[in-house]
Design a protein around this motif. Sequence first.
Motif, PDB file in Angstrom:
ATOM      1  N   ASP A  11       0.677  -1.075   0.013  1.00  6.10           N
ATOM      2  CA  ASP A  11      -0.124  -0.055   0.003  1.00  6.10           C
ATOM      3  C   ASP A  11       0.786   1.195  -0.155  1.00  6.10           C
ATOM      4  OD1 ASP A  11      -1.452   2.104   1.858  1.00  6.10           O
ATOM      5  OD2 ASP A  11      -2.791   1.081   0.450  1.00  6.10           O
ATOM      6  N   GLY A  12       1.901   1.210   0.693  1.00 10.62           N
ATOM      7  CA  GLY A  12       2.790   2.541   0.519  1.00 10.62           C
ATOM      8  C   GLY A  12       2.758   3.404   1.906  1.00 10.62           C
ATOM      9  N   ALA A  13       1.327   3.094   2.611  1.00 11.30           N
ATOM     10  CA  ALA A  13       1.087   3.966   3.788  1.00 11.30           C
ATOM     11  C   ALA A  13       1.558   3.208   5.061  1.00 11.30           C
ATOM     12  CB  ALA A  13      -0.352   4.427   3.977  1.00 11.30           C
ATOM     13  N   PHE A  14       2.091   2.128   4.902  1.00 13.09           N
ATOM     14  CA  PHE A  14       2.370   1.200   6.004  1.00 13.09           C
ATOM     15  C   PHE A  14       3.932   0.449   5.864  1.00 13.09           C
ATOM     16  CE2 PHE A  14      -2.276   1.526   5.385  1.00 13.09           C
ATOM     17  CZ  PHE A  14      -2.661   1.957   6.504  1.00 13.09           C
ATOM     18  N   ARG A  15       4.471   0.435   6.978  1.00 10.95           N
ATOM     19  CA  ARG A  15       5.479  -0.290   7.058  1.00 10.95           C
ATOM     20  C   ARG A  15       5.606  -1.426   8.067  1.00 10.95           C
ATOM     21  NH1 ARG A  15      10.195   0.405  10.328  1.00 10.95           N
ATOM     22  NH2 ARG A  15       9.299   2.227  11.522  1.00 10.95           N
ATOM     23  N   ARG A  16       5.948  -2.734   7.640  1.00  8.70           N
ATOM     24  CA  ARG A  16       6.083  -3.861   8.601  1.00  8.70           C
ATOM     25  C   ARG A  16       7.343  -3.499   9.628  1.00  8.70           C
ATOM     26  NH1 ARG A  16       5.074  -9.776   6.504  1.00  8.70           N
ATOM     27  NH2 ARG A  16       5.126 -10.950   8.324  1.00  8.70           N
ATOM     28  N   VAL A  17       6.841  -3.582  10.711  1.00  7.61           N
ATOM     29  CA  VAL A  17       7.953  -3.291  11.825  1.00  7.61           C
ATOM     30  C   VAL A  17       8.146  -4.656  12.666  1.00  7.61           C
ATOM     31  CG1 VAL A  17       7.441  -0.822  12.271  1.00  7.61           C
ATOM     32  CG2 VAL A  17       6.082  -2.681  13.549  1.00  7.61           C
ATOM     33  N   HIS A  18       7.528  -5.566  12.499  1.00  8.81           N
ATOM     34  CA  HIS A  18       7.480  -6.865  12.967  1.00  8.81           C
ATOM     35  C   HIS A  18       6.893  -7.828  12.223  1.00  8.81           C
ATOM     36  CE1 HIS A  18       7.740 -10.353  15.723  1.00  8.81           C
ATOM     37  NE2 HIS A  18       6.642 -10.582  15.396  1.00  8.81           N
ATOM     38  N   GLY A  19       7.348  -9.063  12.027  1.00  3.45           N
ATOM     39  CA  GLY A  19       6.648 -10.023  11.273  1.00  3.45           C
ATOM     40  C   GLY A  19       7.242 -11.304  11.190  1.00  3.45           C
ATOM     41  N   ASP A  20       6.434 -12.386  11.475  1.00  2.00           N
ATOM     42  CA  ASP A  20       6.779 -13.824  11.092  1.00  2.00           C
ATOM     43  C   ASP A  20       5.493 -14.526  10.447  1.00  2.00           C
ATOM     44  OD1 ASP A  20       5.000 -14.479  13.424  1.00  2.00           O
ATOM     45  OD2 ASP A  20       6.802 -14.265  14.729  1.00  2.00           O
ATOM     46  N   THR A  21       5.605 -15.722  10.535  1.00  7.44           N
ATOM     47  CA  THR A  21       4.210 -16.403   9.937  1.00  7.44           C
ATOM     48  C   THR A  21       2.978 -16.494  10.695  1.00  7.44           C
ATOM     49  OG1 THR A  21       5.131 -18.547  11.018  1.00  7.44           O
ATOM     50  CG2 THR A  21       5.647 -17.923   8.275  1.00  7.44           C
ATOM     51  N   TYR A  22       3.348 -16.057  11.909  1.00  8.77           N
ATOM     52  CA  TYR A  22       2.142 -15.783  13.022  1.00  8.77           C
ATOM     53  C   TYR A  22       1.471 -14.663  13.299  1.00  8.77           C
ATOM     54  CZ  TYR A  22      -0.507 -15.728  17.362  1.00  8.77           C
ATOM     55  OH  TYR A  22      -1.459 -15.849  18.383  1.00  8.77           O
ATOM     56  N   CYS A  23       2.395 -13.586  12.892  1.00 14.06           N
ATOM     57  CA  CYS A  23       1.819 -12.208  13.178  1.00 14.06           C
ATOM     58  C   CYS A  23       2.590 -11.126  12.454  1.00 14.06           C
ATOM     59  CB  CYS A  23       1.936 -11.776  14.630  1.00 14.06           C
ATOM     60  SG  CYS A  23       1.299 -10.260  15.074  1.00 14.06           S
ATOM     61  N   ALA A  24       2.049 -10.083  12.044  1.00 12.85           N
ATOM     62  CA  ALA A  24       2.773  -9.040  11.349  1.00 12.85           C
ATOM     63  C   ALA A  24       2.264  -7.887  11.875  1.00 12.85           C
ATOM     64  CB  ALA A  24       2.428  -8.975   9.882  1.00 12.85           C
ATOM     65  N   ILE A  25       3.113  -7.068  12.264  1.00 10.87           N
ATOM     66  CA  ILE A  25       2.781  -5.490  12.831  1.00 10.87           C
ATOM     67  C   ILE A  25       3.188  -4.450  11.907  1.00 10.87           C
ATOM     68  CG2 ILE A  25       3.016  -4.036  14.827  1.00 10.87           C
ATOM     69  CD1 ILE A  25       3.564  -6.478  16.402  1.00 10.87           C
ATOM     70  N   TYR A  26       2.177  -3.725  11.562  1.00 10.83           N
ATOM     71  CA  TYR A  26       2.539  -2.646  10.746  1.00 10.83           C
ATOM     72  C   TYR A  26       2.321  -1.147  11.432  1.00 10.83           C
ATOM     73  CZ  TYR A  26       1.971  -6.056   7.319  1.00 10.83           C
ATOM     74  OH  TYR A  26       2.223  -7.415   6.566  1.00 10.83           O
ATOM     75  N   ALA A  27       3.334  -0.484  11.144  1.00 13.70           N
ATOM     76  CA  ALA A  27       3.214   1.047  11.572  1.00 13.70           C
ATOM     77  C   ALA A  27       2.562   2.122  10.349  1.00 13.70           C
ATOM     78  CB  ALA A  27       4.516   1.609  12.079  1.00 13.70           C
ATOM     79  N   GLY A  28       1.746   2.688  10.458  1.00 14.24           N
ATOM     80  CA  GLY A  28       1.096   3.504   9.238  1.00 14.24           C
ATOM     81  C   GLY A  28       1.044   5.006   9.591  1.00 14.24           C
ATOM     82  N   GLN A  29       1.496   6.048   8.974  1.00 10.35           N
ATOM     83  CA  GLN A  29       0.964   7.427   8.623  1.00 10.35           C
ATOM     84  C   GLN A  29       0.516   7.904   7.353  1.00 10.35           C
ATOM     85  OE1 GLN A  29       4.605   8.917  10.926  1.00 10.35           O
ATOM     86  NE2 GLN A  29       3.468   9.108  12.652  1.00 10.35           N
ATOM     87  N   ALA A  30       0.048   8.895   7.211  1.00  9.65           N
ATOM     88  CA  ALA A  30      -0.435   9.469   6.166  1.00  9.65           C
ATOM     89  C   ALA A  30       0.679   9.596   4.967  1.00  9.65           C
ATOM     90  CB  ALA A  30      -0.684  10.821   6.344  1.00  9.65           C
ATOM     91  N   PRO A  31       0.517   9.071   3.710  1.00 13.38           N
ATOM     92  CA  PRO A  31       1.545   9.039   2.837  1.00 13.38           C
ATOM     93  C   PRO A  31       2.398  10.366   2.842  1.00 13.38           C
ATOM     94  CG  PRO A  31      -0.350   8.045   1.920  1.00 13.38           C
ATOM     95  CD  PRO A  31      -0.822   8.734   3.097  1.00 13.38           C
ATOM     96  N   GLY A  32       3.498  10.452   2.803  1.00 11.83           N
ATOM     97  CA  GLY A  32       4.400  11.687   2.571  1.00 11.83           C
ATOM     98  C   GLY A  32       4.883  11.861   4.121  1.00 11.83           C
ATOM     99  N   ALA A  33       4.427  11.505   5.042  1.00 12.46           N
ATOM    100  CA  ALA A  33       4.876  11.799   6.713  1.00 12.46           C
ATOM    101  C   ALA A  33       6.009  10.472   6.966  1.00 12.46           C
ATOM    102  CB  ALA A  33       3.601  11.684   7.623  1.00 12.46           C
ATOM    103  N   ALA A  34       6.766  10.859   7.721  1.00 16.14           N
ATOM    104  CA  ALA A  34       7.792   9.877   8.121  1.00 16.14           C
ATOM    105  C   ALA A  34       7.218   8.966   9.079  1.00 16.14           C
ATOM    106  CB  ALA A  34       8.865  10.493   8.864  1.00 16.14           C
ATOM    107  N   ILE A  35       7.305   7.708   8.945  1.00 16.54           N
ATOM    108  CA  ILE A  35       6.933   6.661   9.701  1.00 16.54           C
ATOM    109  C   ILE A  35       7.779   6.237  11.024  1.00 16.54           C
ATOM    110  CG2 ILE A  35       6.212   4.130   9.773  1.00 16.54           C
ATOM    111  CD1 ILE A  35       5.212   4.442   6.937  1.00 16.54           C
ATOM    112  N   LYS A  36       7.340   6.470  12.101  1.00 15.09           N
ATOM    113  CA  LYS A  36       8.541   6.142  13.356  1.00 15.09           C
ATOM    114  C   LYS A  36       8.343   4.722  13.792  1.00 15.09           C
ATOM    115  CE  LYS A  36       7.831  10.996  14.525  1.00 15.09           C
ATOM    116  NZ  LYS A  36       7.288  11.946  15.392  1.00 15.09           N
TER     117      LYS A  36
END
Length: 128
Positions: free
Chosen positions: A103-128
């Motif tokens: 999608d582009g608005a979300f960045r995977r910050v954790h992930g394995d086959t059981y669970c994925a965690i995404y951080a998202g902010q408005a497109p163009g904003a820095a994702i922390k």
Amino acid sequence: ASDFPFRRLVGVDFSPQLCAVARRNLEALKASRPGYPDWDIHCLDATEYVLPHEPTALYLYNPFDVQVMRAVVHNTRTSLQRAPRPVWVVYVNPKHASLWEQDGAFRRVHGDTYCAIYAGQAPGAAIK
């Protein structure tokens, strides 16, 4: 979710029977646990739910087929564009993880086959 310091809990389901069960369970929890967060149950299709314009954590346990998940990703991104704020997506059993990742608005910050965690902010904003 009630074990974490959320101000409010929101449940969304299209099944009136499951919404009624959730309401009964939450009433019992609120009566037995002082300080239990405020909560709302919305009985509707998840593709029609409008996210609150405040920092949000979504918890998804592989609830949708690919078409519904695509709409949820789109609606979440649109919500971020309208009201920029942090949004976290905790996606357990992430069968359609690629939709969030592409999608582009979300960045995977954790992930394995059981669970994925995404951080998202408005497109163009820095994702922390």
